[in-house]
Design an enzyme around this catalytic site. Structure first.
Site, PDB file in Angstrom:
ATOM      1  N   ARG A   1       1.242  45.915  36.850  1.00 18.29           N
ATOM      2  CA  ARG A   1       1.977  47.167  37.110  1.00 18.29           C
ATOM      3  C   ARG A   1       1.320  48.363  36.449  1.00 18.29           C
ATOM      4  NH1 ARG A   1       7.544  46.828  39.443  1.00 18.29           N
ATOM      5  NH2 ARG A   1       7.700  44.650  40.014  1.00 18.29           N
TER       6      ARG A   1
ATOM      7  N   HIS B   1      19.999  49.678  43.146  1.00 22.00           N
ATOM      8  CA  HIS B   1      18.554  49.401  43.101  1.00 22.00           C
ATOM      9  C   HIS B   1      17.908  50.080  44.319  1.00 22.00           C
ATOM     10  CE1 HIS B   1      15.281  46.011  42.694  1.00 22.00           C
ATOM     11  NE2 HIS B   1      14.895  47.141  42.164  1.00 22.00           N
TER      12      HIS B   1
ATOM     13  N   ARG C   1      10.168  39.646  34.954  1.00 28.83           N
ATOM     14  CA  ARG C   1      11.549  39.435  34.511  1.00 28.83           C
ATOM     15  C   ARG C   1      11.884  37.946  34.561  1.00 28.83           C
ATOM     16  NH1 ARG C   1      14.741  40.585  37.952  1.00 28.83           N
ATOM     17  NH2 ARG C   1      13.354  41.416  39.547  1.00 28.83           N
TER      18      ARG C   1
ATOM     19  N   LYS D   1      16.388  48.202  34.254  1.00 30.85           N
ATOM     20  CA  LYS D   1      17.330  47.298  34.918  1.00 30.85           C
ATOM     21  C   LYS D   1      18.544  46.977  34.039  1.00 30.85           C
ATOM     22  CE  LYS D   1      15.207  47.094  38.757  1.00 30.85           C
ATOM     23  NZ  LYS D   1      13.803  47.047  38.779  1.00 30.85           N
TER      24      LYS D   1
ATOM     25  N   CYS E   1       9.419  44.672  47.284  1.00 31.10           N
ATOM     26  CA  CYS E   1       9.611  44.677  48.744  1.00 31.10           C
ATOM     27  C   CYS E   1       9.393  46.049  49.359  1.00 31.10           C
ATOM     28  CB  CYS E   1      10.983  44.153  49.099  1.00 31.10           C
ATOM     29  SG  CYS E   1      11.124  42.376  48.847  1.00 31.10           S
TER      30      CYS E   1
ATOM     31  N   SER F   1      13.067  43.528  44.547  1.00 29.09           N
ATOM     32  CA  SER F   1      11.854  43.772  43.775  1.00 29.09           C
ATOM     33  C   SER F   1      10.618  43.382  44.573  1.00 29.09           C
ATOM     34  CB  SER F   1      11.913  42.956  42.484  1.00 29.09           C
ATOM     35  OG  SER F   1      13.071  43.308  41.769  1.00 29.09           O
TER      36      SER F   1
ATOM     37  N   ASP G   1      13.183  53.476  42.304  1.00 29.61           N
ATOM     38  CA  ASP G   1      13.751  52.172  41.909  1.00 29.61           C
ATOM     39  C   ASP G   1      15.263  52.184  41.723  1.00 29.61           C
ATOM     40  OD1 ASP G   1      12.989  49.433  41.353  1.00 29.61           O
ATOM     41  OD2 ASP G   1      13.536  49.786  39.275  1.00 29.61           O
TER      42      ASP G   1
ATOM     43  N   TYR H   1       7.861  42.460  28.252  1.00 30.11           N
ATOM     44  CA  TYR H   1       7.506  42.842  29.614  1.00 30.11           C
ATOM     45  C   TYR H   1       8.580  43.648  30.348  1.00 30.11           C
ATOM     46  CZ  TYR H   1       5.375  43.049  34.049  1.00 30.11           C
ATOM     47  OH  TYR H   1       4.806  43.556  35.179  1.00 30.11           O
TER      48      TYR H   1
HETATM   49  P1  GTP Z   1       9.645  46.786  42.395  1.00 36.22           P
HETATM   50  O1  GTP Z   1       8.894  47.767  41.563  1.00 36.22           O
HETATM   51  O2  GTP Z   1       9.480  45.380  41.933  1.00 36.22           O
HETATM   52  O3  GTP Z   1      11.093  47.137  42.509  1.00 36.22           O
HETATM   53  O4  GTP Z   1       8.949  46.774  43.853  1.00 36.22           O
HETATM   54  P2  GTP Z   1       9.075  47.783  45.087  1.00 36.22           P
HETATM   55  O5  GTP Z   1      10.266  47.443  45.894  1.00 36.22           O
HETATM   56  O6  GTP Z   1       8.947  49.171  44.597  1.00 36.22           O
HETATM   57  O7  GTP Z   1       7.800  47.382  45.978  1.00 36.22           O
HETATM   58  P3  GTP Z   1       6.402  48.122  46.205  1.00 36.22           P
HETATM   59  O8  GTP Z   1       6.544  49.385  46.981  1.00 36.22           O
HETATM   60  O9  GTP Z   1       5.687  48.219  44.919  1.00 36.22           O
HETATM   61  O10 GTP Z   1       5.678  47.075  47.151  1.00 36.22           O
HETATM   62  C1  GTP Z   1       5.494  45.721  46.796  1.00 36.22           C
HETATM   63  C2  GTP Z   1       4.442  45.089  47.642  1.00 36.22           C
HETATM   64  O11 GTP Z   1       4.803  45.199  49.021  1.00 36.22           O
HETATM   65  C3  GTP Z   1       3.075  45.750  47.502  1.00 36.22           C
HETATM   66  O12 GTP Z   1       2.074  44.768  47.434  1.00 36.22           O
HETATM   67  C4  GTP Z   1       2.947  46.588  48.737  1.00 36.22           C
HETATM   68  O13 GTP Z   1       1.609  46.770  49.125  1.00 36.22           O
HETATM   69  C5  GTP Z   1       3.761  45.804  49.768  1.00 36.22           C
HETATM   70  N1  GTP Z   1       4.386  46.708  50.776  1.00 36.22           N
HETATM   71  C6  GTP Z   1       5.057  47.854  50.531  1.00 36.22           C
HETATM   72  N2  GTP Z   1       5.430  48.476  51.682  1.00 36.22           N
HETATM   73  C7  GTP Z   1       4.982  47.689  52.684  1.00 36.22           C
HETATM   74  C8  GTP Z   1       5.053  47.783  54.113  1.00 36.22           C
HETATM   75  O14 GTP Z   1       5.596  48.720  54.698  1.00 36.22           O
HETATM   76  N3  GTP Z   1       4.485  46.755  54.807  1.00 36.22           N
HETATM   77  C9  GTP Z   1       3.866  45.707  54.194  1.00 36.22           C
HETATM   78  N4  GTP Z   1       3.348  44.759  54.955  1.00 36.22           N
HETATM   79  N5  GTP Z   1       3.774  45.589  52.864  1.00 36.22           N
HETATM   80  C10 GTP Z   1       4.318  46.565  52.100  1.00 36.22           C
HETATM   81  C1  SPV Z   2      11.784  45.000  39.512  1.00 35.37           C
HETATM   82  O1  SPV Z   2      11.479  43.821  39.269  1.00 35.37           O
HETATM   83  O2  SPV Z   2      12.663  45.310  40.346  1.00 35.37           O
HETATM   84  C2  SPV Z   2      11.074  46.102  38.838  1.00 35.37           C
HETATM   85  C3  SPV Z   2      10.237  45.750  37.694  1.00 35.37           C
HETATM   86  O3  SPV Z   2      11.224  47.255  39.171  1.00 35.37           O
HETATM   87  S1  SPV Z   2      11.171  45.456  36.277  1.00 35.37           S
HETATM   88  O4  SPV Z   2      11.209  46.663  35.473  1.00 35.37           O
HETATM   89  O5  SPV Z   2      10.477  44.371  35.540  1.00 35.37           O
HETATM   90  O6  SPV Z   2      12.515  45.086  36.622  1.00 35.37           O
HETATM   91 MN    MN Z   3      12.559  47.470  41.074  1.00 36.42          MN
END
Ligand code: GTP
Ligand code: SPV
Ligand code: MN
Length: 588
Positions: free
Chosen positions: A374, A230, A73, A210, A254, A252, A277, A201
């Site tokens: 992704r 979110h 984004r 979003k 996290c 995002s 999400d 993207y």
């Molecule tokens: P968006 O799709 O961007 O909204 O991301 P998200 O908030 O869904 O994050 P996601 O669960 O995909 O995790 C993002 C990164 O954080 C990945 O590389 C995970 O491996 C890492 N991660 C997720 N949960 C944990 C956790 O509990 N501990 C640690 N250390 N890393 C984590």
């Molecule tokens: C985020 O960035 O929070 C996502 C991926 O979930 S996107 O669809 O690009 O916003």
């Molecule tokens: Mn997200």
């Protein structure tokens, strides 16, 4: 006589001048055809849109590379065009709507020449839900059409729901010529319109996500009395079989997707997935807070996903159910034709093709898969999908979790004193930036309720709106903050995270039911070590203590940053937020 929907689509075709206009029906057969076109005919910057992956190991899976300048984004090119700049607030880029429209009209003139315009009718939310919204998106990329089919409920039902009405959400998308100087993601909240050009993207192009379900929907929610957030939605089943539903906001990249798919390390506990999400939160007829997931798919971060960290997601990605699954900007195992990313199980393959299509050279210290690579996969492929997923009413929420990525200061978990204190807790939340958007990584910024890039109006008014929702609730859910990312003296994460996050969820649902202890601190209620199920973890005592410590001196510094952030919103910030700020300041 054409309907308002047909009329709008015809007007866009007149402007963009495609060779063909094709209305999608959302069927499997159609998806197969579009993927075939994406493999054989359609090209982006000279490259095929889709590449078929090893179907024996990754059934129904296809690979896509986006342009190297177009991998996340772009918040600096994203605008929210309210007539009045003050309504957009300092949290949004703003342009006067007629100026923005003129600019976008010029950029869009003839932009689909030689291409097909795909017309995508879809609903966000189950078509039978009173909370669902009917939408239309046009796009000139088959990848976007297929992604939207996975991410939303696409098909005839959306057209039926719209009927002859003018009440539908409009999304205009063209990949344009991918010139970053001509890339804009424009929102017109009062017209329920998103107009995006120059990017193919994720959140820039899948406009139901979003752009609509957060930026425009948060504005609708502000006017209509609900919240677009979110947040993940999950059900936590305890050993007695009771299921408690919670939502969790995290910025995002996290940890939302991982939390939504969590596989418990505590015996007897199980997590059911509803969303990873976005949550739409409504006050139900019984005065409780109900959540629906408006999406139908998962657009998740690939790096870090493995059988060790997120086995449910690996199973989802390999499921042979809903057609198809997409991988974007991962690396490719050149020998086996499988997707590959950092952190996936097994040794690093000998021959990799990197995310830009070049043979990967280990010695060059570059990443084979992009950090924001992704997958796009249907939620119906998830083995732990909640049976409530398609419930049009949603699920009643008992706790709201607001997280961020903080290597210092913020404890593993904190409970707000009450709803008002919880809104302040959300407002003061900071997080270190990630690769999900194009900016420097690891910089601390305030990201209230993980909504900084997604709140479609002035964030001061957003805090006010949260407070007013609390007043409408009979028994408001408790509000928590979590932080999985605290590091030790060597910069290593202290908390094992992932499946062990169930230990924190257990404390939260036990607290909500009145069954767990906590001690009072200036920032909220924090568990004593004895209040948490920590058995079987191998963490030195010194580090465990760090997870729950409140450092007054550091907190005073944090307060200065919080004050600076909240001050920006001027008279829009409700007095209750400053009251909570003063209380915290005095206690420290
Ligand atoms: P968006 O799709 O961007 O909204 O991301 P998200 O908030 O869904 O994050 P996601 O669960 O995909 O995790 C993002 C990164 O954080 C990945 O590389 C995970 O491996 C890492 N991660 C997720 N949960 C944990 C956790 O509990 N501990 C640690 N250390 N890393 C984590
Ligand atoms: C985020 O960035 O929070 C996502 C991926 O979930 S996107 O669809 O690009 O916003
Ligand atoms: Mn997200």
């Amino acid at each position: 006589m054409s309907t308002p929907l047909e009329k709008w689509v015809n007007e866009q075709a007149k402007l963009t001048k495609p060779d063909k206009v094709y209305w999608c029906d959302g069927s499997d057969e159609e998806a197969r055809r579009l993927i075939e076109i994406g493999i054989k005919e359609e090209k982006i910057s000279g490259n095929p849109v889709f590449h078929e992956l090893n179907q024996k190991i990754w059934p129904n899976a296809y690979y896509h590379r986006s342009h190297p300048t177009d991998v996340a984004r772009t918040e600096h090119l994203t605008y929210v065009c309210h007539p009045d700049k003050d309504v957009a607030g300092p949290n949004n880029n703003w342009m006067e709507p007629s100026k923005a429209k003129n600019m976008m009209t010029k950029l869009s003139d003839g932009c689909m020449k030689g291409k097909t315009m795909y017309v995508l009718p879809y609903t966000m939310g189950h078509p039978d839900s009173p909370y669902a919204k009917a939408c239309i998106q046009i796009t000139d990329v088959s990848y976007v059409a297929i992604s939207m089919r996975i991410m939303t409920r696409m098909g005839k039902k959306a057209i039926e729901r719209i009927g002859n009405s003018t009440d539908f959400v409009k999304g205009f998308h063209s990949i344009g010529d991918l010139d970053p100087n001509k890339r804009f993601i424009m929102h017109f909240p009062d017209e329920h319109l998103v107009w995006s050009i120059g990017s193919g993207y994720g959140g820039n192009a899948l406009l139901g996500k979003k752009c609509f379900s957060l930026r425009i929907a948060s504005w609708l929610g502000y006017q209509e009395g609900w919240l677009a957030e979110h947040m993940v939605i999950l059900g936590i089943q305890d050993p007695k079989g009771n299921v408690t539903y919670v939502t969790a906001a995290m910025p995002s990249a996290c940890g939302k997707t991982n939390l939504a798919m969590l596989e418990s390390t505590l015996p007897g506990y199980k997590v059911w997935t509803i969303g990873d999400d976005i949550a739409w939160l409504n006050v139900g007829p019984d005065g409780r807070l109900y959540a629906i997931n408006p999406e139908a798919g998962l657009f998740g971060v690939a790096p870090g996903t493995s059988m060790k960290t997120n086995p449910n997601m690996m199973r989802t990605l390999k499921a042979d159910k809903f057609y198809p699954t997409l991988f974007t900007n991962t690396a490719l195992n050149t020998d086996t034709n499988e997707p590959w990313w950092d952190g996936i199980d097994g040794p690093v393959p000998e021959n990799l093709t990197d995310w830009q299509g070049n043979p990967w050279d280990v010695s060059k210290n570059s990443k084979a898969s992009h950090p924001n690579a992704r997958f796009t996969v249907s939620v119906y492929n998830a083995p732990a999908l909640s049976k409530e997923f398609d419930n049009p009413r949603g699920v009643p929420i008992s706790a709201i979790i607001l997280g961020g990525k903080r290597t210092h200061l913020i404890p593993l978990v904190t409970e707000a004193f009450d709803w008002q204190n919880g809104v302040f807790l959300g407002a003061r939340t900071g997080s270190e930036t990630t690769a999900a958007a194009t900016h420097k990584e690891g910089v601390l910024r305030r990201d209230p309720m993980a909504m900084l890039p997604f709140c479609g109006y002035n964030m001061g008014d957003y805090f006010k709106h949260w407070l007013s929702i609390g007043k409408k609730l009979k028994n408001p859910p408790k509000i928590y903050s979590v932080n999985w990312f605290r590091t030790d003296d060597n910069g290593k994460f202290i908390w094992p995270g992932f499946g062990d996050n169930i230990r924190v969820l257990k404390w939260i649902i036990d607290r909500s039911a009145g069954n767990a202890g906590a001690k009072e601190t200036p920032i909220g209620m924090v568990p004593d070590i004895k209040d948490m199920a920590l058995e079987g973890l191998d963490i030195p005592k010194k580090n465990i203590e760090k997870l729950f410590e409140i450092n007054h001196c550091e907190w005073k510094k944090e307060l200065q940053d919080i004050e600076k952030f909240i001050t920006q919103f001027g008279k829009h910030t409700p007095p209750e937020i400053w009251q909570e700020y003063d209380k915290l300041s005095k206690k420290l």
